[in-house]
Design an enzyme around this catalytic site. Structure first.
Site, PDB file in Angstrom:
ATOM      1  N   ASN A  26       0.838  -1.210   0.000  1.00 38.91           N
ATOM      2  CA  ASN A  26       0.000   0.000   0.000  1.00 38.91           C
ATOM      3  C   ASN A  26       0.869   1.255   0.000  1.00 38.91           C
ATOM      4  OD1 ASN A  26      -2.300  -1.591   0.023  1.00 38.91           O
ATOM      5  ND2 ASN A  26      -2.591  -1.432   2.222  1.00 38.91           N
ATOM      6  N   ASP A  57      -2.097  -0.158  -6.658  1.00 42.48           N
ATOM      7  CA  ASP A  57      -3.454  -0.714  -6.776  1.00 42.48           C
ATOM      8  C   ASP A  57      -4.231   0.120  -7.786  1.00 42.48           C
ATOM      9  OD1 ASP A  57      -2.750  -2.485  -4.806  1.00 42.48           O
ATOM     10  OD2 ASP A  57      -3.952  -1.585  -3.240  1.00 42.48           O
ATOM     11  N   LYS A 153       5.168  -6.571 -12.441  1.00 41.02           N
ATOM     12  CA  LYS A 153       4.522  -7.845 -12.122  1.00 41.02           C
ATOM     13  C   LYS A 153       3.062  -7.518 -11.798  1.00 41.02           C
ATOM     14  CE  LYS A 153       5.491  -8.502  -7.189  1.00 41.02           C
ATOM     15  NZ  LYS A 153       4.374  -9.161  -6.556  1.00 41.02           N
TER      16      LYS A 153
END
Length: 154
Positions: A26, A57, A153
Site C-alpha cells: 500500500n 493498486d 509484475k
C-alpha cells in the site's frame, strides 16, 4: 579497522530470485488503509529509503483515466499517471538496481490499455519488456543485468 573491510561487497550477479527485495505494501497511503490520503509522493519517499518493489493498486477512474487507491474504502484516489511519473523521477536516484512495480489490477480492458500506454510513454527504455520464462528460476536475469530497469509484475 582493516581498510579492506570498509567496503561492502554484494554479489549482484545471481538470478533475481536469490535476493530478498525491500518491498512496500500500500505504498501510496500516507496513513491507515481505510480513511487515509493516497499520495504520489509516498513513492518518492520509499524509493529514496531503498525500497525496490512498490505496490500500485489500479482501479477504473473517471473519464477513462485509471486511478490508484485502496479499493472499497474511503481512501482518496490519485491518477495512475501521477504515480508513474513520480516513480520515474525517483526510481534510480539512490540506487541503480531494478524497481519492481507490483500492480494490483482491478481495471477494465480499456483502462488496462491506458496503463500500458503510460508505462511505455513515461518509462521509455527503462521499462523492461523482455519475456522471462518462469519455468526455471535460475534463468532469471540478475540485479546487475537489470540495473536502471523498471519491471512489472501483475
Amino acid at each position: 579497522c582493516n581498510p579492506l573491510h570498509r567496503q561492502v561487497h554484494q554479489d549482484m550477479q545471481q538470478p533475481l530470485c536469490h535476493y530478498f527485495i525491500a518491498s512496500s505494501h500500500n505504498t501510496y497511503l500516507s496513513g491507515d488503509q481505510l480513511l487515509s490520503q493516497s499520495r504520489a509522493d509516498m513513492y518518492a519517499r520509499v524509493l529514496q529509503a531503498g525500497c525496490r518493489c512498490v505496490e500500485v493498486d489500479c482501479w477504473d477512474g473517471p473519464d477513462g483515466e485509471p486511478v490508484v487507491h485502496h479499493g472499497y474504502t474511503l481512501t482518496s484516489k490519485i491518477p495512475f499517471r501521477d504515480v508513474a511519473e513520480t516513480i520515474n523521477k525517483y526510481a534510480f536516484i539512490k540506487n541503480e538496481f531494478p524497481v519492481i512495480l507490483s500492480i494490483e489490477n482491478h481495471c477494465s480492458i480499456q483502462q488496462q490499455k491506458k496503463i500500458a500506454q503510460y508505462l511505455k510513454e513515461i518509462f521509455g527504455d527503462k521499462l523492461d519488456l523482455s519475456s522471462v520464462s518462469t519455468g526455471d528460476p535460475r534463468q532469471l536475469p540478475s540485479p546487475q543485468d537489470l540495473k536502471g530497469k523498471i519491471l512489472v509484475k501483475v
